[in-house]
Design a protein around this motif. Structure first.
Motif, PDB file in Angstrom:
ATOM      1  N   ASP A 144      41.691  61.064  55.994  1.00 55.38           N
ATOM      2  CA  ASP A 144      41.426  61.298  54.573  1.00 55.38           C
ATOM      3  C   ASP A 144      41.858  60.055  53.812  1.00 55.38           C
ATOM      4  O   ASP A 144      42.958  59.536  54.039  1.00 55.38           O
ATOM      5  N   ASP A 145      41.012  59.562  52.931  1.00 52.79           N
ATOM      6  CA  ASP A 145      41.265  58.299  52.237  1.00 52.79           C
ATOM      7  C   ASP A 145      41.050  58.469  50.738  1.00 52.79           C
ATOM      8  O   ASP A 145      40.035  59.015  50.314  1.00 52.79           O
ATOM      9  N   VAL A 146      42.018  58.008  49.965  1.00 52.55           N
ATOM     10  CA  VAL A 146      41.911  57.968  48.509  1.00 52.55           C
ATOM     11  C   VAL A 146      41.930  56.501  48.103  1.00 52.55           C
ATOM     12  O   VAL A 146      42.845  55.759  48.477  1.00 52.55           O
ATOM     13  N   MET A 147      40.909  56.066  47.359  1.00 50.74           N
ATOM     14  CA  MET A 147      40.803  54.673  46.927  1.00 50.74           C
ATOM     15  C   MET A 147      40.830  54.631  45.402  1.00 50.74           C
ATOM     16  O   MET A 147      40.045  55.328  44.747  1.00 50.74           O
ATOM     17  N   ILE A 148      41.733  53.822  44.856  1.00 50.58           N
ATOM     18  CA  ILE A 148      41.844  53.645  43.409  1.00 50.58           C
ATOM     19  C   ILE A 148      41.318  52.250  43.079  1.00 50.58           C
ATOM     20  O   ILE A 148      41.839  51.249  43.603  1.00 50.58           O
ATOM     21  N   GLY A 161      34.944  52.225  38.734  1.00 47.96           N
ATOM     22  CA  GLY A 161      35.473  50.992  38.173  1.00 47.96           C
ATOM     23  C   GLY A 161      36.956  51.139  37.927  1.00 47.96           C
ATOM     24  O   GLY A 161      37.578  52.123  38.362  1.00 47.96           O
ATOM     25  N   PRO A 162      37.543  50.184  37.234  1.00 47.06           N
ATOM     26  CA  PRO A 162      38.993  50.179  37.027  1.00 47.06           C
ATOM     27  C   PRO A 162      39.531  51.515  36.500  1.00 47.06           C
ATOM     28  O   PRO A 162      38.997  52.094  35.560  1.00 47.06           O
ATOM     29  N   GLY A 163      40.570  51.997  37.183  1.00 43.86           N
ATOM     30  CA  GLY A 163      41.213  53.247  36.795  1.00 43.86           C
ATOM     31  C   GLY A 163      40.591  54.490  37.390  1.00 43.86           C
ATOM     32  O   GLY A 163      41.102  55.587  37.204  1.00 43.86           O
ATOM     33  N   GLU A 164      39.501  54.332  38.134  1.00 42.41           N
ATOM     34  CA  GLU A 164      38.838  55.494  38.720  1.00 42.41           C
ATOM     35  C   GLU A 164      39.201  55.633  40.197  1.00 42.41           C
ATOM     36  O   GLU A 164      39.517  54.654  40.868  1.00 42.41           O
ATOM     37  N   ILE A 165      39.162  56.874  40.686  1.00 38.10           N
ATOM     38  CA  ILE A 165      39.602  57.223  42.036  1.00 38.10           C
ATOM     39  C   ILE A 165      38.441  57.827  42.808  1.00 38.10           C
ATOM     40  O   ILE A 165      37.694  58.656  42.273  1.00 38.10           O
ATOM     41  N   VAL A 166      38.307  57.424  44.066  1.00 40.87           N
ATOM     42  CA  VAL A 166      37.301  57.995  44.961  1.00 40.87           C
ATOM     43  C   VAL A 166      38.030  58.603  46.157  1.00 40.87           C
ATOM     44  O   VAL A 166      38.846  57.939  46.796  1.00 40.87           O
ATOM     45  N   TYR A 167      37.739  59.873  46.452  1.00 41.62           N
ATOM     46  CA  TYR A 167      38.295  60.555  47.621  1.00 41.62           C
ATOM     47  C   TYR A 167      37.223  60.619  48.695  1.00 41.62           C
ATOM     48  O   TYR A 167      36.091  61.049  48.435  1.00 41.62           O
ATOM     49  N   MET A 168      37.573  60.184  49.912  1.00 43.04           N
ATOM     50  CA  MET A 168      36.651  60.199  51.043  1.00 43.04           C
ATOM     51  C   MET A 168      37.294  61.018  52.161  1.00 43.04           C
ATOM     52  O   MET A 168      38.256  60.575  52.786  1.00 43.04           O
ATOM     53  N   VAL A 180      30.495  57.260  55.192  1.00 42.32           N
ATOM     54  CA  VAL A 180      30.362  56.643  53.873  1.00 42.32           C
ATOM     55  C   VAL A 180      29.902  55.204  54.010  1.00 42.32           C
ATOM     56  O   VAL A 180      30.164  54.545  55.012  1.00 42.32           O
ATOM     57  N   THR A 181      29.218  54.735  52.975  1.00 39.80           N
ATOM     58  CA  THR A 181      28.919  53.317  52.824  1.00 39.80           C
ATOM     59  C   THR A 181      29.563  52.883  51.513  1.00 39.80           C
ATOM     60  O   THR A 181      29.245  53.436  50.453  1.00 39.80           O
ATOM     61  N   ILE A 182      30.482  51.933  51.602  1.00 38.17           N
ATOM     62  CA  ILE A 182      31.151  51.380  50.424  1.00 38.17           C
ATOM     63  C   ILE A 182      30.485  50.042  50.129  1.00 38.17           C
ATOM     64  O   ILE A 182      30.381  49.184  51.011  1.00 38.17           O
ATOM     65  N   ARG A 183      30.025  49.879  48.896  1.00 42.05           N
ATOM     66  CA  ARG A 183      29.342  48.639  48.496  1.00 42.05           C
ATOM     67  C   ARG A 183      30.041  48.069  47.280  1.00 42.05           C
ATOM     68  O   ARG A 183      30.241  48.762  46.281  1.00 42.05           O
ATOM     69  N   SER A 184      30.426  46.805  47.368  1.00 44.25           N
ATOM     70  CA  SER A 184      31.005  46.150  46.199  1.00 44.25           C
ATOM     71  C   SER A 184      29.882  45.560  45.350  1.00 44.25           C
ATOM     72  O   SER A 184      28.858  45.127  45.862  1.00 44.25           O
ATOM     73  N   HIS A 185      30.078  45.576  44.056  1.00 51.45           N
ATOM     74  CA  HIS A 185      29.094  45.050  43.118  1.00 51.45           C
ATOM     75  C   HIS A 185      29.285  43.542  42.957  1.00 51.45           C
ATOM     76  O   HIS A 185      30.097  42.931  43.649  1.00 51.45           O
ATOM     77  N   GLU A 186      28.557  42.934  42.030  1.00 52.39           N
ATOM     78  CA  GLU A 186      28.533  41.475  41.905  1.00 52.39           C
ATOM     79  C   GLU A 186      29.890  40.850  41.586  1.00 52.39           C
ATOM     80  O   GLU A 186      30.127  39.698  41.914  1.00 52.39           O
ATOM     81  N   GLU A 187      30.818  41.601  41.006  1.00 50.34           N
ATOM     82  CA  GLU A 187      32.138  41.050  40.698  1.00 50.34           C
ATOM     83  C   GLU A 187      33.158  41.316  41.804  1.00 50.34           C
ATOM     84  O   GLU A 187      34.310  40.899  41.710  1.00 50.34           O
ATOM     85  N   GLY A 188      32.749  42.007  42.886  1.00 45.35           N
ATOM     86  CA  GLY A 188      33.699  42.369  43.931  1.00 45.35           C
ATOM     87  C   GLY A 188      34.626  43.461  43.430  1.00 45.35           C
ATOM     88  O   GLY A 188      34.404  44.049  42.365  1.00 45.35           O
ATOM     89  N   ALA A 189      35.703  43.732  44.170  1.00 43.50           N
ATOM     90  CA  ALA A 189      36.634  44.781  43.747  1.00 43.50           C
ATOM     91  C   ALA A 189      37.995  44.576  44.408  1.00 43.50           C
ATOM     92  O   ALA A 189      38.091  44.037  45.517  1.00 43.50           O
ATOM     93  N   PHE A 190      39.013  45.032  43.704  1.00 40.70           N
ATOM     94  CA  PHE A 190      40.369  45.088  44.244  1.00 40.70           C
ATOM     95  C   PHE A 190      40.812  46.528  44.097  1.00 40.70           C
ATOM     96  O   PHE A 190      40.669  47.122  43.016  1.00 40.70           O
ATOM     97  N   THR A 191      41.307  47.119  45.185  1.00 42.79           N
ATOM     98  CA  THR A 191      41.639  48.542  45.199  1.00 42.79           C
ATOM     99  C   THR A 191      43.053  48.773  45.717  1.00 42.79           C
ATOM    100  O   THR A 191      43.652  47.894  46.345  1.00 42.79           O
ATOM    101  N   ALA A 192      43.543  49.953  45.467  1.00 45.12           N
ATOM    102  CA  ALA A 192      44.733  50.471  46.140  1.00 45.12           C
ATOM    103  C   ALA A 192      44.253  51.681  46.933  1.00 45.12           C
ATOM    104  O   ALA A 192      43.275  52.329  46.560  1.00 45.12           O
ATOM    105  N   TYR A 193      44.917  51.974  48.043  1.00 47.18           N
ATOM    106  CA  TYR A 193      44.494  53.123  48.838  1.00 47.18           C
ATOM    107  C   TYR A 193      45.692  53.875  49.395  1.00 47.18           C
ATOM    108  O   TYR A 193      46.783  53.318  49.559  1.00 47.18           O
ATOM    109  N   VAL A 194      45.444  55.150  49.674  1.00 48.29           N
ATOM    110  CA  VAL A 194      46.395  56.021  50.352  1.00 48.29           C
ATOM    111  C   VAL A 194      45.597  56.791  51.387  1.00 48.29           C
ATOM    112  O   VAL A 194      44.544  57.354  51.066  1.00 48.29           O
TER     113      VAL A 194
END
Length: 116
Positions: free
Chosen positions: A57-61, A79-86, A92-106
């Motif tokens: 189980d993965d939570v990505m912020i 986007g910033p401040g939003e959480i995705v639970y997988m 799943v397919t995770i795709r970064s947009h044109e600006e890329g992304a930095f996340t935290a995960y648990v």
């Protein structure tokens, strides 16, 4: 384990296991620390795609940038401040947009042993 606080500077980012793209992870807490979860940061360069069946189980912020996560049921963007639970078992397919992304995960349980 003692109570600890982390910043991005604490993460030693390494290429995500089994990936050749510009997707990096840095565990700050994992099985080596004796707790039941993995906590860390992730960095996705612009335009990266990662498809996998979740072994844990993965939570990505999302802290910076933007990501989309797709399954057979549809796609969510975050986007910033939003959480995705997988959930474990979901492909799943995770795709970064044109600006890329930095996340935290648990994750629960630890993802490193689950990928061994």
């Amino acid at each position: 384990m003692k109570i600890r606080k982390f910043t991005k500077a604490d993460a030693a980012l390494e290429r995500s296991p089994g990936q050749e793209g510009d997707i990096f992870v840095g565990n700050l807490v994992d099985e080596r620390h004796g707790g039941p979860i993995t906590v860390g940061y992730g960095r996705y360069a612009p335009g990266q795609n990662l498809t996998e069946t979740m072994a844990v189980d993965d939570v990505m912020i999302v802290l910076e940038g933007r990501l989309s996560v797709s399954t057979e049921a549809g796609t969510v963007s975050a986007g910033p401040g939003e959480i995705v639970y997988m959930p474990k078992g979901e492909t799943v397919t995770i795709r970064s947009h044109e600006e890329g992304a930095f996340t935290a995960y648990v994750t629960y349980p630890h993802w490193r042993p689950a990928h061994s």
